[in-house]
Design an enzyme around this catalytic site. Structure first.
Site, PDB file in Angstrom:
ATOM      1  N   GLU A  19       0.953  -1.277  -0.042  1.00 14.51           N
ATOM      2  CA  GLU A  19       0.091  -0.081   0.111  1.00 14.51           C
ATOM      3  C   GLU A  19       0.935   1.116  -0.104  1.00 14.51           C
ATOM      4  O   GLU A  19       0.579   2.254  -0.506  1.00 14.51           O
ATOM      5  CB  GLU A  19      -0.713  -0.127   1.244  1.00 14.51           C
ATOM      6  CG  GLU A  19      -1.897  -1.160   1.238  1.00 14.51           C
ATOM      7  CD  GLU A  19      -2.525  -1.416  -0.015  1.00 14.51           C
ATOM      8  OE1 GLU A  19      -2.809  -0.624  -0.700  1.00 14.51           O
ATOM      9  OE2 GLU A  19      -2.687  -2.896  -0.194  1.00 14.51           O
TER      10      GLU A  19
ATOM     11  N   GLU B 243      -1.135  -2.449 -10.121  1.00 19.18           N
ATOM     12  CA  GLU B 243      -1.187  -3.424  -9.418  1.00 19.18           C
ATOM     13  C   GLU B 243      -0.194  -4.357  -9.526  1.00 19.18           C
ATOM     14  O   GLU B 243       0.603  -4.939  -8.727  1.00 19.18           O
ATOM     15  CB  GLU B 243      -2.598  -4.284  -9.148  1.00 19.18           C
ATOM     16  CG  GLU B 243      -3.684  -3.488  -8.693  1.00 19.18           C
ATOM     17  CD  GLU B 243      -3.467  -3.276  -7.320  1.00 19.18           C
ATOM     18  OE1 GLU B 243      -2.468  -3.579  -6.565  1.00 19.18           O
ATOM     19  OE2 GLU B 243      -4.311  -2.151  -6.712  1.00 19.18           O
TER      20      GLU B 243
HETATM   21  N1  TRP Z   1      -6.079  -1.381  -4.350  1.00 23.25           N
HETATM   22  C1  TRP Z   1      -6.015  -2.366  -3.530  1.00 23.25           C
HETATM   23  C2  TRP Z   1      -4.741  -2.981  -3.250  1.00 23.25           C
HETATM   24  O1  TRP Z   1      -4.250  -4.008  -4.134  1.00 23.25           O
HETATM   25  C3  TRP Z   1      -7.219  -3.341  -3.521  1.00 23.25           C
HETATM   26  C4  TRP Z   1      -8.327  -3.174  -3.110  1.00 23.25           C
HETATM   27  C5  TRP Z   1      -8.743  -2.872  -1.693  1.00 23.25           C
HETATM   28  C6  TRP Z   1      -9.816  -3.263  -3.366  1.00 23.25           C
HETATM   29  N2  TRP Z   1     -10.176  -2.910  -1.484  1.00 23.25           N
HETATM   30  C7  TRP Z   1     -10.548  -3.120  -2.467  1.00 23.25           C
HETATM   31  C8  TRP Z   1     -10.087  -3.490  -4.717  1.00 23.25           C
HETATM   32  C9  TRP Z   1     -12.076  -3.183  -2.970  1.00 23.25           C
HETATM   33  C10 TRP Z   1     -11.595  -3.692  -5.037  1.00 23.25           C
HETATM   34  C11 TRP Z   1     -12.359  -3.267  -4.119  1.00 23.25           C
HETATM   35  O2  TRP Z   1      -3.911  -2.569  -2.635  1.00 23.25           O
HETATM   36 ZN    ZN Z   2      -2.566  -2.813  -4.774  1.00 25.61          ZN
END
Ligand code: TRP
Ligand code: ZN
Length: 884
Positions: free
Chosen positions: A302, A324
């Site tokens: 993150e 990602e």
């Molecule tokens: N961007 C997040 C990560 O990979 C992924 C994520 C967190 C997410 N909560 C979510 C994607 C809810 C879709 C819906 O670090």
């Molecule tokens: Zn991510």
């Protein structure tokens, strides 16, 4: 385009937005039953797009007022969209004010604004912001945010949002407010707010460039003593990104907040990361070594998004792997660099490849197969997949392999130089890496390399060797192919870097033979001169590409590689191939007795007793390939047969090496004061495997000493890793002491939600004996600690059974599938995103032998027949049933 009432979104239909939103001022009056949201935006027509109506996204909102430049205006709604047609036609900026309300306490989807244990949280990625207010909910619209939160001061003393706190104070009626300004423009999926009773661990740090930062980890009041590891991981992440990529923290304040109700692992909201408690909270009493490692990598992930995702974001959701895949690559590299020396790095690599091969390869071969950059979707939530994340990371890794570590770092620098502050595509990324390395293989082959982004399916590389003794020449022929995937019948050749080397039969590496061969044609020949005797090829070292490597290794060759290869990944791989050969032969033979021969057992004993190899590496070598991985190698799968054969192999390995296991346990069980470092966690892992094996052997020998010792260890353990491993050893061997141990474990940890998750998961994932797991799972559904509403708890019981315990799930009486279909439907009414994940447990039904295949199809059809399914589940089950 419409399919029934579900719209298919296509990548080729991308169009720039007709309007830009430059700034947003949000004011929230937080109330669980009815939250008021005032949204004041400054918009501008996009002069590059033909004039048209403004269509704002919204979902489950109550609309109260719309003002344009302070005046009432006409508007209409089209489906979920708010449509404004009579806007100023000049391209000057104008103000749009929208007032809506929503009901956070009724939000069980956990997307948008919701309440978890009395605290407000938001989750906006991918399309949750539209559940908070009307907006252009797409990542290429980037705005400046000012956010004012108002709430009851007693119930919600902490009020957080992105950026800097600029003002706070009291209001009438016991309420208070806080105003936050984010100094960085961002897409709305990175918006976040948190409000509730929270406490923070704080740390002030000074970066390399002298800038000071405040780091905070917010949790519920009782959990502060479990935040040290997360904070250490955050500080390590900041230092690593500065050192490896020269990327500094760009905020005065960086916050992490933990919630126990979360659909995924964590979320990279700008300056205000929201985490599943599972990836924040750790103490030696409640978290295992694996938990500690996961926290480090998710905190890193993150944090690294702050540059790869937030500073440079995605133009549209088809580009998801831009952030990602790259960020997974970065978190994998981070964990590897922290692990330190070569063997610990290899252990991390092996673990990552294991995930890729047991989860992504099946995805690539099943009905949900999609390219790293998909071409279409119905529900974007269904595309947060192992393909986009883990295969995406491998695609980035190959770019590093083709440009060198230094060259790749230069490419990253160029990427930020070109695209900081922009919303871009995967093409922009690969182009920057290639342009920074003009004489690299990546630059030479870029258009072809990018097929990794557009072609789904796992490529296969078949290798054949020919040794000409007279000429002392060895010729290696490498042939690539890729099976068809839904909607993609024909595949063109990929660019595949194959790292390799040659060994003589005695294990000595042939000097000068190591190299990386870059395949780009269907067939490639590599010639080695001056080879004195027939060599053993060590191929795809370090798993240099996400492909299936076919080479008809003899046992003798594999034993040579296992004992001598300089590449630790391929040493491990040789052991896995030896085990796989035996598993497949036994499955084919129809018999189950004694799948393992003396040669294999001796080799495993030699690894276990090896004086130099690390414990963590030994544990990986001595763990047999999973049932899922074995099943993937078969055309037609009888899951019960796979289970029986693997269990027989485990039993034999346990029994025949029992003295070695006892030795290994005695040598490794004492790891001193708890530290979750690579060396001591490796020792605990090996000691844990040894105990599991000793308890398994005890079933055959009638031994009572080792189960007794295991039970004692369970009771006396000073950390969760040792305690849980002992408990698991008793449960997995089906020992009578398991019952009592499970009860004690529950009593000890009844107030620790994350430990209770382990307790449920262990029972749902237990090795099946005569169909006993499903009744136990059904009984556990009635346990007072069970609830379907909490995703972690639902996953710990239901997913552990349906997705992680094939031997128990695939029942000849179809009861596992019936249970699955009931839970998918039940969950879908609450939380479609979680339901759709569960729905994927039967993705590979077409591979099943009868009677499983027919019964699985029926169960999927039963789900598909439900009239008001969510788009999420509908997309998964209709793909599963599609005739290709
Ligand atoms: N961007 C997040 C990560 O990979 C992924 C994520 C967190 C997410 N909560 C979510 C994607 C809810 C879709 C819906 O670090
Ligand atoms: Zn991510």
């Amino acid at each position: 385009m419409r399919e029934g009432q579900t719209t298919v979104i296509r990548r080729e239909d991308y169009a720039a937005p007709a309007y830009w939103i430059d700034s947003v001022e949000l004011t929230f009056d937080l109330d669980p039953a009815k939250t008021r949201v005032l949204n004041k935006m400054r918009l501008r027509r996009n002069p590059e797009v033909a004039a048209q109506a403004l269509k704002l996204d919204g979902e489950e909102l109550n609309l109260a007022r719309v003002l344009v430049n302070g005046q009432g205006t006409s508007f209409k709604t089209e489906g979920d969209q708010l449509v404004l047609e009579n806007l100023p036609t000049v391209t000057d900026a104008f103000d749009l004010e929208i007032f809506t309300t929503c009901a956070p306490e009724k939000n069980s989807k956990l997307m948008g604004l919701y309440v978890s244990q009395g605290t407000f949280f938001t989750q906006c990625e991918a399309e949750g912001f539209r559940r908070i207010t009307y907006f252009l909910d797409r990542p290429d619209v980037m705005a400046s945010y000012t956010v004012t939160l108002r709430a009851d001061k007693k119930k919600y003393p902490v009020l957080l949002s992105n950026g800097n706190l600029v003002e706070q104070g009291d209001l009438d009626g016991g309420r208070h407010y806080a105003k936050w300004v984010d100094p960085h423009k961002k897409p709305c999926y990175l918006f976040a707010l948190v409000a509730g009773q929270l406490v923070a661990r704080e740390q002030r740090i000074k970066a390399r460039n002298g800038r000071e930062h405040l780091l905070q980890v917010y949790v519920r009041p009782g959990d502060l003593d479990k935040t040290e590891h997360a904070m250490n991981s955050l500080m390590a992440s900041i230092a690593w990104d500065e050192a490896r990529f020269k990327l500094p923290l760009d905020l005065d304040r960086f916050m992490i907040v933990a919630t126990s109700d979360f659909n995924m692992g964590a979320m990279e909201n700008k300056g205000l990361n929201v985490f599943n408690t599972k990836f924040v909270l750790a103490s030696q009493a409640t978290a295992t070594d694996v938990d500690y490692a996961n926290i480090e990598s998710v905190v890193g992930h993150e944090y690294f998004h702050n540059w790869t995702g937030n500073r440079v974001t995605c133009r549209d959701w088809f580009q998801l792997s831009l952030k990602e895949g790259l960020t997974v690559f970065r978190d994998q590299e981070f964990s590897m660099d922290l692990a330190g020396e070569a063997s610990a790095r290899a252990v991390k690599r092996i673990e990552d490849v294991r995930v890729l091969r047991t989860a992504q390869f099946p995805e690539d071969a099943g009905p949900m197969a999609h390219p790293v950059r998909p071409d279409s979707y119905i529900e974007i939530n269904n595309f947060y997949t192992v393909t986009v994340y883990e295969k995406g990371s491998e695609v980035v890794r190959m770019q590093q392999t083709l440009t060198s570590r230094e060259g790749f770092a230069k490419g990253m620098a160029l990427y930020f130089q070109r695209h900081d502050g922009q919303a871009v595509t995967c093409d922009d990324f690969a182009q920057a890496i290639a342009d920074a390395n003009p004489s690299s293989e990546l630059a030479r082959l870029l258009p072809q390399f990018k097929r990794w982004y557009s072609q789904a399916g796992t490529p296969q590389v078949a290798a054949r060797g020919h040794y000409d003794a007279a000429a002392q020449r060895y010729t290696l022929t490498l042939t690539q192919s890729c099976p068809p995937t839904p909607g993609q019948a024909e595949k063109l050749p990929f660019v595949i870097p194959v790292a390799l080397g040659l060994l003589y039969a005695d294990g000595l590496e042939i000097p000068g033979s190591a190299r990386t061969v870059v395949l780009s044609d269907a067939q490639t020949e590599v010639v080695f001169e001056g080879v004195a005797s027939e060599p053993v090829p060590s191929l795809l070292r370090g798993f240099s590409a996400p492909v299936v490597l076919r080479y008809d290794y003899s046992d003798a060759e594999l034993l040579t590689l296992l004992a001598h290869d300089s590449d630790p990944f391929n040493r491990w791989e040789a052991g896995q191939r030896l085990a796989l050969k035996r598993a497949l032969a036994t499955i084919a033979s129809g018999a189950t007795e004694q799948p393992l021969d003396a040669a294999y057992l001796d080799a495993m004993r030699a690894v276990l007793r090896h004086p130099q190899l690390d414990a963590a590496f030994k544990e990986l070598v001595l763990t047999l390939p999973s049932e899922t991985y074995i099943a993937e190698q078969l055309e037609v799968v009888d899951p019960q047969r796979v289970h029986a054969v693997r269990e027989a192999m485990r039993g034999q390995l346990a029994l025949e090496l029992r003295e070695d296991w006892a030795w290994a346990y005695e040598q490794h069980h004492d790891t001193g004061a708890y530290r979750p470092d690579a060396v001591s966690s490796g020792r605990r892992a090996l000691a844990g495997l040894a105990l599991a094996m000793l308890c398994l052997a005890a079933r055959e020998t009638g031994d009572v000493v080792w189960p007794g010792k295991t039970y004692q260890r369970f009771k006396d353990a000073g950390n969760m890793t040792d305690r849980f491993n002992a408990l698991a050893a008793l449960v997995q061997s089906g020992h009578a002491l398991a019952r009592d141990a499970l009860q004690r474990f529950h009593a000890l940890f009844k107030n620790e939600a994350l430990v209770l998750d382990k307790w449920f998961a262990l029972q749902a994932g237990a090795s099946d004996r005569g169909g006993d797991v499903l009744p136990a799972v059904k009984q556990l559904m009635k346990h007072p600690d069970f609830t379907l509403k909490n995703p972690n708890r639902a996953r710990s019981l239901i997913f552990s059974y349906c997705s992680a315990n094939p031997g128990a799930f695939h029942r000849a009486d179809a009861a596992g599938y019936v249970y699955w279909s009931e839970r998918v439907l039940e969950l879908d009414a609450l939380n479609p995103q979680v339901a759709a994940r569960l729905a994927r447990a039967l993705d590979r039904w077409k591979k099943l032998a009868e009677p499983y295949r027919h019964a699985a199809r029926e169960a999927i059809a039963r789900v598909a027949a439900k009239p008001d399914l969510s788009n999420d589940v509908r997309e998964v089950v209709s793909r599963a049933l599609a005739e290709e």
